[in-house]
Write a protein that holds these residues in place. Structure first.
Motif, PDB file in Angstrom:
ATOM      1  N   VAL A 134      44.343  53.838  -3.124  1.00  0.00           N
ATOM      2  CA  VAL A 134      45.075  52.579  -2.948  1.00  0.00           C
ATOM      3  C   VAL A 134      44.065  51.440  -3.004  1.00  0.00           C
ATOM      4  O   VAL A 134      43.113  51.408  -2.217  1.00  0.00           O
ATOM      5  CB  VAL A 134      45.833  52.537  -1.610  1.00  0.00           C
ATOM      6  CG1 VAL A 134      46.617  51.232  -1.490  1.00  0.00           C
ATOM      7  CG2 VAL A 134      46.760  53.735  -1.472  1.00  0.00           C
TER       8      VAL A 134
ATOM      9  N   GLN B  88      50.751  50.937   2.530  1.00  0.00           N
ATOM     10  CA  GLN B  88      50.851  52.076   1.623  1.00  0.00           C
ATOM     11  C   GLN B  88      49.898  53.192   2.046  1.00  0.00           C
ATOM     12  O   GLN B  88      50.286  54.369   2.095  1.00  0.00           O
ATOM     13  CB  GLN B  88      50.510  51.645   0.192  1.00  0.00           C
ATOM     14  CG  GLN B  88      51.568  50.815  -0.496  1.00  0.00           C
ATOM     15  CD  GLN B  88      51.102  50.354  -1.865  1.00  0.00           C
ATOM     16  OE1 GLN B  88      49.981  49.862  -2.009  1.00  0.00           O
ATOM     17  NE2 GLN B  88      51.950  50.512  -2.871  1.00  0.00           N
TER      18      GLN B  88
ATOM     19  N   CYS C  89      47.465  53.947  -6.821  1.00  0.00           N
ATOM     20  CA  CYS C  89      48.242  52.758  -6.453  1.00  0.00           C
ATOM     21  C   CYS C  89      47.398  51.517  -6.698  1.00  0.00           C
ATOM     22  O   CYS C  89      46.485  51.208  -5.920  1.00  0.00           O
ATOM     23  CB  CYS C  89      48.654  52.821  -4.983  1.00  0.00           C
ATOM     24  SG  CYS C  89      49.758  54.168  -4.558  1.00  0.00           S
TER      25      CYS C  89
ATOM     26  N   THR D 291      47.225  48.120  -6.211  1.00  0.00           N
ATOM     27  CA  THR D 291      47.910  47.151  -5.359  1.00  0.00           C
ATOM     28  C   THR D 291      47.145  45.842  -5.221  1.00  0.00           C
ATOM     29  O   THR D 291      47.754  44.788  -5.016  1.00  0.00           O
ATOM     30  CB  THR D 291      48.163  47.762  -3.972  1.00  0.00           C
ATOM     31  OG1 THR D 291      48.905  48.978  -4.130  1.00  0.00           O
ATOM     32  CG2 THR D 291      48.944  46.822  -3.071  1.00  0.00           C
TER      33      THR D 291
ATOM     34  N   THR E  19      56.876  53.316  -2.100  1.00  0.00           N
ATOM     35  CA  THR E  19      55.677  53.934  -2.665  1.00  0.00           C
ATOM     36  C   THR E  19      55.624  55.415  -2.335  1.00  0.00           C
ATOM     37  O   THR E  19      55.334  56.251  -3.202  1.00  0.00           O
ATOM     38  CB  THR E  19      54.417  53.241  -2.116  1.00  0.00           C
ATOM     39  OG1 THR E  19      54.458  51.852  -2.436  1.00  0.00           O
ATOM     40  CG2 THR E  19      53.157  53.866  -2.684  1.00  0.00           C
TER      41      THR E  19
END
Length: 233
Positions: free
Chosen positions: A8, A19, A70, A72, A208
Motif C-alpha cells: 500500500v 487500507q 494498492c 494509493t 479495498t
C-alpha cells in the motif's frame, strides 16, 4: 484465506493507512510506503519511508514482489485553474499521481504474470470522471490514471491479473483537513453530497478488502465510485 503479500502506497495517513490496517487485520502480509514518517501503524505492517518520486529501486529491493498492489499515494492541487498553476507544479502532480503508479505497476506486473495471479487497485477519484473535483492538474492526473487502469485491465486480463480503480468523492483525511477549518468547505460539501456527509477512510478500505480478497473475480477494469451520490447530480 491464503496469506497474500500486499503493498500500500501513501500509508502514513488517511485512506492508505486504513487500507493497510484492514488488510493486515484480515490475513494479508502488508507492506506500506510513504514519504512521511509513521508513528502509529500496527507492528504487523512493514514500513518503508520513501518519496516515490525519487529512487524506486529502493522500494523494489525492499519488496521484490507482491500479490496485491494498492497505488494509493497522491496529492491535491488546491483547485487551482490552469492559469494559476505553474508548470513545475503540474509536472509534480503528474509524477506523483500517474508516473509513479506506471513505474510501480511496470515493475511488479511481470512477476504477477509469471504466477498468473495478481490484483492491482489504483486510487482514482470522482475527478477521473468529472471536472470540478479538483483543479486543472488534479483532474488531468486522475483522468489519466483512469485510462491507465482500464487499459492495463484489458491488456492483462487473460494473464490472470485483476485491475480495479476506486473513485472516492469527498473523504475526510489529513489532505482535506483545511476544509474543516473556519471558512472551509466542509459544511457545503456535506450539504451538496446526496447522503449529506463526508466519506470516511474506513469505507474505502472496506471496498479495498473486498477487491483484494479475490471474491470479485468476475469484475475487471471497473472504477468504482464511492462518493455518496455526488456524481449522480
Amino acid at each position: 484465506m491464503t496469506l497474500k503479500k500486499a503493498l500500500v502506497t501513501g500509508v502514513a495517513s488517511g485512506i492508505g493507512k486504513s487500507q493497510a490496517i484492514q488488510l493486515a487485520q484480515n490475513g494479508f502480509d502488508v507492506y506500506g510506503v510513504d514519504k512521511n514518517p509513521v508513528l502509529d501503524l500496527p507492528d504487523a505492517i512493514h514500513f518503508l519511508q520513501l518519496d516515490l518520486n525519487h529512487n524506486l529501486s529502493i522500494l523494489f529491493e525492499w519488496l521484490p514482489e507482491v500479490s496485491v498492489l494498492c497505488n494509493t499515494a497522491g496529492i491535491l492541487d488546491e483547485y487551482k485553474p490552469l492559469l494559476e498553476m505553474p508548470f513545475t507544479d503540474f509536472e509534480n502532480m503528474m509524477s506523483t499521481n500517474v508516473y509513479t503508479v506506471f513505474k510501480t505497476i511496470q515493475y511488479y506486473l511481470p512477476k504477477m504474470i509469471s504466477k498468473q495471479e495478481g490484483i492491482i487497485i489504483n486510487m482514482c477519484s470522482i475527478a477521473s470522471f468529472l471536472a470540478g473535483g479538483g483543479g486543472a492538474a488534479y483532474t488531468t492526473s486522475k483522468h489519466a490514471l483512469a485510462g491507465l487502469t482500464k487499459q492495463i485491465a484489458l491488456d492483462y486480463a487473460a494473464d490472470g491479473i485483476q485491475v480495479f480503480g476506486i473513485a472516492p468523492g469527498a473523504v475526510r483525511t489529513g489532505m482535506t483537513a483545511s476544509d474543516f477549518e473556519p471558512g472551509g468547505l466542509a459544511e457545503w460539501v456535506a450539504d451538496q453530497t446526496p447522503i449529506k456527509r463526508w466519506i470516511m477512510p474506513d469505507e474505502i478500505a472496506e471496498l479495498t478488502l473486498f477487491l483484494a480478497s479475490g471474491k470479485a473475480s468476475a469484475l475487471q477494469g471497473e472504477i468504482i465510485k464511492v462518493d455518496g451520490g455526488w456524481s449522480l447530480k
